[in-house]
Write a protein that holds these residues in place. Sequence first.
Motif, PDB file in Angstrom:
ATOM      1  N   LEU A 100      -8.626  -6.952  -4.768  1.00  0.00           N
ATOM      2  CA  LEU A 100      -9.111  -5.825  -3.966  1.00  0.00           C
ATOM      3  C   LEU A 100      -9.572  -6.296  -2.591  1.00  0.00           C
ATOM      4  N   ASP A 101     -10.291  -7.423  -2.563  1.00  0.00           N
ATOM      5  CA  ASP A 101     -10.743  -7.964  -1.285  1.00  0.00           C
ATOM      6  C   ASP A 101      -9.568  -8.193  -0.337  1.00  0.00           C
ATOM      7  N   LYS A 102      -8.500  -8.761  -0.877  1.00  0.00           N
ATOM      8  CA  LYS A 102      -7.317  -9.040  -0.056  1.00  0.00           C
ATOM      9  C   LYS A 102      -6.675  -7.751   0.443  1.00  0.00           C
ATOM     10  N   LYS A 103      -6.598  -6.742  -0.434  1.00  0.00           N
ATOM     11  CA  LYS A 103      -6.007  -5.462  -0.038  1.00  0.00           C
ATOM     12  C   LYS A 103      -6.816  -4.818   1.091  1.00  0.00           C
ATOM     13  N   VAL A 104      -8.137  -4.808   0.950  1.00  0.00           N
ATOM     14  CA  VAL A 104      -8.986  -4.199   1.977  1.00  0.00           C
ATOM     15  C   VAL A 104      -8.862  -4.963   3.292  1.00  0.00           C
ATOM     16  N   GLN A 105      -8.897  -6.297   3.209  1.00  0.00           N
ATOM     17  CA  GLN A 105      -8.764  -7.099   4.424  1.00  0.00           C
ATOM     18  C   GLN A 105      -7.435  -6.838   5.119  1.00  0.00           C
ATOM     19  N   THR A 106      -6.374  -6.679   4.334  1.00  0.00           N
ATOM     20  CA  THR A 106      -5.059  -6.410   4.915  1.00  0.00           C
ATOM     21  C   THR A 106      -5.004  -5.023   5.541  1.00  0.00           C
ATOM     22  N   ASP A 107      -5.444  -4.015   4.786  1.00  0.00           N
ATOM     23  CA  ASP A 107      -5.358  -2.640   5.270  1.00  0.00           C
ATOM     24  C   ASP A 107      -6.264  -2.407   6.480  1.00  0.00           C
ATOM     25  N   ALA A 108      -7.521  -2.815   6.363  1.00  0.00           N
ATOM     26  CA  ALA A 108      -8.459  -2.589   7.465  1.00  0.00           C
ATOM     27  C   ALA A 108      -8.179  -3.530   8.632  1.00  0.00           C
ATOM     28  N   GLY A 109      -7.673  -4.722   8.320  1.00  0.00           N
ATOM     29  CA  GLY A 109      -7.368  -5.682   9.372  1.00  0.00           C
ATOM     30  C   GLY A 109      -6.248  -5.230  10.283  1.00  0.00           C
ATOM     31  N   LYS A 110      -5.403  -4.317   9.821  1.00  0.00           N
ATOM     32  CA  LYS A 110      -4.348  -3.777  10.671  1.00  0.00           C
ATOM     33  C   LYS A 110      -4.938  -2.994  11.845  1.00  0.00           C
ATOM     34  N   ILE A 111      -6.148  -2.492  11.650  1.00  0.00           N
ATOM     35  CA  ILE A 111      -6.833  -1.774  12.737  1.00  0.00           C
ATOM     36  C   ILE A 111      -7.559  -2.773  13.631  1.00  0.00           C
TER      37      ILE A 111
END
Length: 689
Positions: free
Chosen positions: A326-337
């Motif tokens: 989950l941490d990786k998914k959030v970092q990827t999704d939010a990191g796109k912004i």
Amino acid sequence: MRSQLLCAGFFALQAFAASWTSTPFNPPSIPLAVRTPYLNTWLPQGQGVALNDAWPSFWAGQITAWSGFVKVDGKSYSFLGAPVVDGSPFDKATQKSFTFTSTQSIFVLSAGPVDVTVTFLSPVEATDLVKQSIPLSYMHVSVASTDGASHSVQVYSDISGEWVSGATEWDIQWSTTTTDILSHQISLVSPAKYEEVNDHSQYGTWYYSILNSKGATAQIGRDVVVRGQFLNNSVLSTVKDNNFRAISDSWPVFGLAKDLGKVGSTAAAVTYAIGHIRDPAIKYVLAGNVKQERSLYFWSKFSTAQQLISFFLNDYNTALATANALDKKVQTDAGKISPDYAGIVELSIRQSLTANELTISKNAFGQWNTSDVLYFMKEISSDGNTNTVDVMFPASPIFLYLNPKLGEYLLEPLYRYQASGLYPNKWSVHDMGAHYPKADGHNDGTDEAMPVEESGNMLIMALSFARATNDLTQIRRYQKLLDQWTQYLIEDSLIPAFQLSTDDFAGQLANQTNLAIKGIIGIRCMAEISKLLGDNKKYTNYSSIAADYVTQWQTLSASKTGPHLTLAYNNDASWGLAYNLFSDVHLGLKLFPQSVYDEQTAWYKTVANKYGVPLDTRHTYTKSDWEIWTSAIVTDTSLRDLFISSIKGYLSSGLNNQAFPDWYDTITGVAEGFRARPVSGGHLALLLV
């Protein structure tokens, strides 16, 4: 004298900058064990507080003493809390780094020739209702040699009775279970079901546990005695302290130690579980004003607390893997912004979910009814209400992102209650109960009145969750109620009467431009709901009304002296964050013309302060959730990023030491009072658009 008193000034902001690396940044307060409204402990930061510089505290500020020591070749180091033990010298381990993710807070400290990595994991298992309902959190202590040699290592930790109540004069009792787990149980001698003192639950049992493997020992007693026993002997004593007493009477603590043996460069570890279990968890009002006692969902799988704790401790590696994913998914999704946005979201997730509890009931045969799921939210820090609609609404993006079924479970208690006929008003109720964990309604209709606000919120959330789950069951069941609220909005949303909006701290106001937006969107949402349910006549009618209201609203809301929307009609110099437009964008309604978005984008650029854009012209304060919602509707990426960087600058300024206060001053960067609130889930709004 109690050792904790030596940390007076604990809540004062520190006058030094942190000497360790902080990733992604050093927040106002660090989540440690953050899982429920009562298992909610943090490490306040200011400009930097090491894990072993101060006592952790409950979200409201009361100390929840939690200490930790490691012995390396007979030499003692503290790694957690701020204990003092007379006649038992020890050094403080040196904090080297701190990292937080969506689920974890990770500290690395140097203790002589070893590094101690302390991981606080509060699992987020949004699609597993059993696991998400478990009111336990992990502290994982891992030790590894840094000098190439092997070292004899023992680890110790304890909690104090302060976890049990919001007042230290209350008497507590305790026991220790020795099975496949070593587990301390602590509770009040005189519990009070469904009651709180200073926001702490006054019933239920606290548990502090490790696996009962070789080298594990446990002891209960006065703080200096138990800690001194470990520091002097490397092992805990079997001598029992059965003198049940007040929390502040000789400060009883509940210690657990583990001898890790010889430790080299390959890490050895011990995992602690801490939690609070109460049953029943929620009192809920049913039709006929009958009160139902509801339990946490996990009871459908586990018959005893010990069984639950054993599973939880043995599940650590699986829980960690799930958390890392989950941490990786959030970092990827939010990191796109942006990286700044990713940090804001990561700090928000545990805080938002900790306010909520999943419950089930029993059927007539005493069996668990797992098809009867109700989700309850405490309005932490502001009113303490149960399922406050205008707190659920700003929090809703986190459920839409993680599991929209949770959103439907959150709406269900409100629907059932109002469909029962117990609530007398024609608009939506404000909340399910004035004091958590009591969801006993407002049968007299005198709840805090936010008629347009809450009716609009319920309609918007109804459509949002129905679309996200692709399940029409709930909106079909309650379409009569939804239609009732729509009829009210037709009466009062275009030109709202003198009333409160969700920003009730700013006071009542008539003709609120932003509130009208919400009401109009609510009407259009009912049109979309009607279409989903196959009623094209209602779809056409409500769509037409909403479109006509937008045309009239454009004239009413426009400032005659500046290119911006007003805060209130006919107050040309006023303006505010038009965050309610977010639902128009998120739901793809295209109800409001593009010119409105373009105009507001240009205006916000001219009124930004150091730490963000004010909520409106009445004050210089703002709210971080509404800033993120506004950033999602502006048409300029640089302005979106300005909102984000301003919030991140506020969070990392070192000016505050509360759990992510969402209400703060845009000039000074100082928090206004809210802390640890579930509305932080609204910071995920950009992930929806």
